[in-house]
Design a protein around this motif. Structure first.
Motif, PDB file in Angstrom:
ATOM      1  N   ALA A 199      54.302  37.885  17.640  1.00 25.26           N
ATOM      2  CA  ALA A 199      55.188  36.674  17.334  1.00 25.26           C
ATOM      3  C   ALA A 199      55.095  35.622  18.327  1.00 25.26           C
ATOM      4  N   VAL A 200      55.125  35.882  19.722  1.00 27.10           N
ATOM      5  CA  VAL A 200      55.167  35.040  20.681  1.00 27.10           C
ATOM      6  C   VAL A 200      53.664  34.442  20.805  1.00 27.10           C
ATOM      7  N   ASN A 201      52.767  35.135  20.605  1.00 26.39           N
ATOM      8  CA  ASN A 201      51.559  34.506  20.728  1.00 26.39           C
ATOM      9  C   ASN A 201      51.131  33.679  19.811  1.00 26.39           C
ATOM     10  N   ARG A 202      51.641  33.903  18.423  1.00 25.52           N
ATOM     11  CA  ARG A 202      51.292  33.060  17.390  1.00 25.52           C
ATOM     12  C   ARG A 202      51.968  31.685  17.647  1.00 25.52           C
ATOM     13  N   LYS A 203      53.307  31.759  18.109  1.00 24.63           N
ATOM     14  CA  LYS A 203      53.967  30.524  18.341  1.00 24.63           C
ATOM     15  C   LYS A 203      53.028  29.666  19.510  1.00 24.63           C
ATOM     16  N   VAL A 204      52.544  30.422  20.517  1.00 19.22           N
ATOM     17  CA  VAL A 204      51.890  29.700  21.531  1.00 19.22           C
ATOM     18  C   VAL A 204      50.774  29.108  20.931  1.00 19.22           C
ATOM     19  N   MET A 205      49.999  29.758  20.233  1.00 17.20           N
ATOM     20  CA  MET A 205      48.829  29.401  19.757  1.00 17.20           C
ATOM     21  C   MET A 205      48.948  28.028  18.850  1.00 17.20           C
ATOM     22  N   GLN A 206      50.113  28.138  17.943  1.00 14.96           N
ATOM     23  CA  GLN A 206      50.557  26.994  16.922  1.00 14.96           C
ATOM     24  C   GLN A 206      50.951  25.712  17.910  1.00 14.96           C
ATOM     25  N   GLU A 207      51.751  25.992  19.121  1.00 17.70           N
ATOM     26  CA  GLU A 207      52.086  24.859  19.859  1.00 17.70           C
ATOM     27  C   GLU A 207      50.770  24.357  20.679  1.00 17.70           C
ATOM     28  N   ARG A 208      49.979  25.040  20.964  1.00 17.98           N
ATOM     29  CA  ARG A 208      48.786  24.687  21.826  1.00 17.98           C
ATOM     30  C   ARG A 208      48.220  23.580  20.685  1.00 17.98           C
ATOM     31  N   ASN A 209      47.795  24.170  19.294  1.00 15.03           N
ATOM     32  CA  ASN A 209      47.013  23.401  18.472  1.00 15.03           C
ATOM     33  C   ASN A 209      47.703  22.314  18.131  1.00 15.03           C
TER      34      ASN A 209
END
Length: 75
Positions: free
Chosen positions: A45-55
Motif C-alpha cells: 500500500a505504501v509503495n503504491r502510494k509513493v509511485m502514484q505520487e511520483r507519477n
C-alpha cells in the motif's frame, strides 16, 4: 540523494534493505513476507502510494515544461 537516516526510515515504511550477495538474508525476508500478510499488504500500500505520487509529480512537471516552452515561443 537521500540521507542514510531517511533511507532507513523509508525502509521501515516501504520494505527491507538486504545486503548484496547475501542469498540467506534475501530468502529470510522473502519468507517473512510470504508468511506475514500484514507486512506484505502494508508495504504494498505504501509503495503504491509513493509511485502514484511520483507519477503525478512527473505529469505536473511535464505540464510546467510545456507551459515554459510556450512562453518562450512568445518572446
Amino acid at each position: 540523494h537521500l540521507s542514510i537516516r531517511r533511507q532507513r526510515q523509508m525502509c521501515k515504511e516501504t520494505g527491507f534493505i538486504v545486503p548484496q550477495r547475501d542469498p540467506t538474508a534475501l530468502a529470510e525476508r522473502i519468507t517473512y513476507l510470504l508468511k506475514n500478510e500484514t507486512a506484505r499488504s502494508g508495504f504494498g500500500a505504501v509503495n503504491r502510494k509513493v509511485m502514484q505520487e511520483r507519477n503525478e509529480y512527473g505529469e505536473q512537471m511535464e505540464k510546467m515544461e510545456h507551459l515554459y516552452e510556450e512562453l518562450m515561443k512568445r518572446r
